[in-house]
Design a protein around this motif. Structure first.
Motif, short mmCIF file in Angstrom:
data_model
loop_
_atom_site.label_atom_id
_atom_site.label_comp_id
_atom_site.label_asym_id
_atom_site.label_seq_id
_atom_site.Cartn_x
_atom_site.Cartn_y
_atom_site.Cartn_z
N PRO A 100 0.83 -1.20 0.00
CA PRO A 100 0.00 0.00 0.00
C PRO A 100 0.87 1.26 0.00
N LYS A 101 0.45 2.24 -0.76
CA LYS A 101 1.19 3.51 -0.79
C LYS A 101 1.23 4.13 0.60
N GLY A 102 0.12 3.96 1.33
CA GLY A 102 0.05 4.54 2.68
C GLY A 102 1.16 4.04 3.60
N LEU A 103 1.59 2.79 3.38
CA LEU A 103 2.66 2.23 4.20
C LEU A 103 3.94 3.04 3.97
N MET A 104 4.20 3.35 2.71
CA MET A 104 5.40 4.13 2.39
C MET A 104 5.31 5.55 2.97
N ASN A 105 4.10 6.10 2.95
CA ASN A 105 3.93 7.45 3.51
C ASN A 105 4.31 7.49 4.99
N ARG A 106 4.18 6.33 5.66
CA ARG A 106 4.45 6.31 7.10
C ARG A 106 5.91 6.02 7.44
N ALA A 107 6.73 5.75 6.43
CA ALA A 107 8.14 5.41 6.72
C ALA A 107 8.86 6.59 7.38
N ALA A 112 10.54 12.11 7.72
CA ALA A 112 11.52 13.09 8.18
C ALA A 112 11.88 14.06 7.05
N ALA A 113 11.99 13.53 5.83
CA ALA A 113 12.33 14.40 4.69
C ALA A 113 11.19 15.40 4.44
N VAL A 114 9.95 14.92 4.54
CA VAL A 114 8.79 15.79 4.32
C VAL A 114 8.74 16.89 5.39
N GLU A 115 8.92 16.47 6.64
CA GLU A 115 8.87 17.46 7.73
C GLU A 115 9.95 18.53 7.56
N LYS A 116 11.11 18.10 7.14
CA LYS A 116 12.22 19.04 6.94
C LYS A 116 11.84 20.05 5.84
N ASN A 117 11.26 19.54 4.77
CA ASN A 117 10.85 20.41 3.66
C ASN A 117 9.79 21.42 4.12
N ILE A 118 8.81 20.91 4.85
CA ILE A 118 7.73 21.80 5.30
C ILE A 118 8.29 22.90 6.21
N ALA A 119 9.18 22.49 7.12
CA ALA A 119 9.77 23.47 8.04
C ALA A 119 10.55 24.52 7.26
N ALA A 120 11.13 24.12 6.11
CA ALA A 120 11.93 25.07 5.32
C ALA A 120 11.05 25.84 4.32
N GLY A 121 9.73 25.63 4.40
CA GLY A 121 8.80 26.35 3.52
C GLY A 121 8.86 25.86 2.07
N GLN A 122 9.34 24.62 1.89
CA GLN A 122 9.44 24.10 0.51
C GLN A 122 8.32 23.11 0.22
N ASP A 123 8.21 22.74 -1.05
CA ASP A 123 7.27 21.69 -1.42
C ASP A 123 7.60 20.45 -0.59
N GLY A 127 13.30 17.28 -3.36
CA GLY A 127 14.52 16.47 -3.18
C GLY A 127 14.26 15.00 -2.86
N VAL A 128 12.99 14.60 -2.83
CA VAL A 128 12.70 13.19 -2.52
C VAL A 128 12.57 12.42 -3.84
N ASN A 129 13.44 11.45 -4.05
CA ASN A 129 13.27 10.65 -5.27
C ASN A 129 12.56 9.34 -4.92
N MET A 130 12.20 8.59 -5.96
CA MET A 130 11.43 7.37 -5.71
C MET A 130 12.29 6.29 -5.06
N GLY A 131 13.62 6.44 -5.18
CA GLY A 131 14.51 5.51 -4.49
C GLY A 131 14.33 5.64 -2.98
N LEU A 132 14.21 6.88 -2.54
CA LEU A 132 13.97 7.10 -1.11
C LEU A 132 12.56 6.65 -0.72
N TYR A 133 11.61 7.00 -1.56
CA TYR A 133 10.21 6.70 -1.23
C TYR A 133 9.95 5.19 -1.17
N THR A 134 10.55 4.46 -2.11
CA THR A 134 10.30 3.01 -2.16
C THR A 134 11.41 2.20 -1.50
N TYR A 135 12.27 2.89 -0.80
CA TYR A 135 13.40 2.24 -0.10
C TYR A 135 12.94 1.00 0.70
#
Ligand code: ADP
Ligand code: TRP
Length: 330
Positions: A100-107, A112-123, A127-135
């Motif tokens: 499930p995609k949702g499982l990957m969303n919870r990794a 951590a990458a998403v939170e860092k981006n949000i804190a920096a006011g970015q999308d 910087g997240v590639n699918m290698g990281l997402y599907t790691y």
């Protein structure tokens, strides 16, 4: 010997340091003496971070040399390079369809990458590639291909092993029993090894002591450990001292207790303490370091061991993959 299959992967993203040694490599080498062990260098997992092939290659050889030099038991352990096993790429693709995609969303690492981006006011996915997402899917493929029972990992990787188990369950539920369910094994807490600046030793903090640094570099690094400004005669607190924390990982209990007393009693300057630490670490590691240097001076022996490992691991992987293919595609 135990009948359990133990497997772990080590990512070739940096030169291993004393923290890696105490927290991961030393326990792994000990484990290889008791169990059928698959140990691989997770070069595919390094690709989302390192874009220079020569760097991946260098660190791959370093990790292989290091494990062999530290005494990995090659009678029980199959040492190989992740990318040499074609079935791992193939299985990842197939596992995508039960993950499930949702499982990957919870990794944790993705979050951590998403939170860092949000804190920096970015999308949020900057910087997240699918290698990281599907790691975690690639990691599940690693684990499930070899009928793994136990996966010794640091606490940071526990969630990934749990995901591998979840993915195996989704698969077995849909297609019938093919995969064994793996368990993460978080080694006894060796504590966090502090680095030169007192924070956790980590390549991300640039505060590491490389495990097999040449003697002169080891000495230089140890002399650079940050201390408080207590004078030689003053009593010192061993439990808050990086010097003491490192020393106890290499010394016997008796030696550790004696060193503790030298801190508590006062009379020993930090310079002396550092020299004692250097002598201890250097004494413990110098034989393995010579072997490490020998192996790296001509990599043909490592190539041979990795090739042999890939053949053995590949046979197991091919067998599992055939079952998966049959169950999913026919
Ligand atoms: P780094 O923090 O340098 O990037 P890794 O995350 O690649 O290190 O570490 C791999 C494994 O080494 C971890 O899962 C953990 O078991 C062990 N490890 C790393 N740093 C330390 C440390 N400072 N103290 C204890 N164990 C550590
Ligand atoms: N992801 C692990 C790490 O970063 C390395 C790894 C890849 C691994 N595949 C694995 C560990 C399979 C255990 C099992 O440290």
């Amino acid at each position: 010997m135990n009948t359990k299959v133990v497997l772990t992967g080590i990512k070739p993203t940096g030169t291993p340091h004393l923290g890696n040694y105490v927290g991961a490599l030393k326990p792994l080498v000990a484990m290889s003496k008791e169990n059928k062990t698959f140990v691989f260098i997770a070069d595919l997992h390094a690709l989302n971070l390192i874009k220079k092939p020569e760097e991946i290659k260098k660190h791959t050889y370093e990790i292989a040399a290091l494990l062999i030099a530290l005494g990995l038991d090659l009678n029980n352990a199959i040492l190989f390079r992740q990318s040499d096993i074609v079935q791992v790429y193939q299985l990842s693709t197939l596992l995508m369809n039960v993950t499930p995609k949702g499982l990957m969303n919870r990794a944790h690492s993705y979050k951590a990458a998403v939170e860092k981006n949000i804190a920096a006011g970015q999308d949020e996915d900057a910087g997240v590639n699918m290698g990281l997402y599907t790691y975690p899917i690639l990691m599940a493929a690693d684990i499930l291909l070899y009928n793994t029972d136990e996966v010794p990992v640091g606490a940071d990787q526990k969630q990934h092993v749990e995901f591998a188990r979840d993915i195996a369950e989704y698969f077995n539920h849909t297609y019938g029993q093919v995969f064994k369910l793996p368990e993460p094994i978080i080694g006894e807490d060796t504590g966090i090894i502090p680095g030169l600046d007192g924070r956790k030793m980590s390549k991300s903090y640039d505060n590491v002591i490389p495990l097999f640094a040449p003697e002169s570099e080891l000495k230089k690094k140890i002399m650079r450990i940050i201390t408080d400004s207590k004078l030689p005669e003053e009593p010192k607190d061993p439990d808050n001292s990086t010097i003491f924390q490192l020393y106890k990982q290499f010394a016997t209990e008796k030696e550790t207790e004696e060193f503790r007393q030298m801190f508590v009693n006062g009379g020993m300057g930090y310079g002396t303490a550092k020299t004692i630490l250097f002598d201890k670490i250097n004494g413990c590691l110098c034989k393995a370091r010579a072997e490490y240097e020998r192996l790296l001076s001509d990599t043909s022996e490592i190539d041979f061991i990795l090739k042999d490992g890939a053949q053995k691991a590949g046979a197991v992987a091919a067998n599992t993959f055939e079952k998966v293919h049959k169950a999913m595609i026919g």
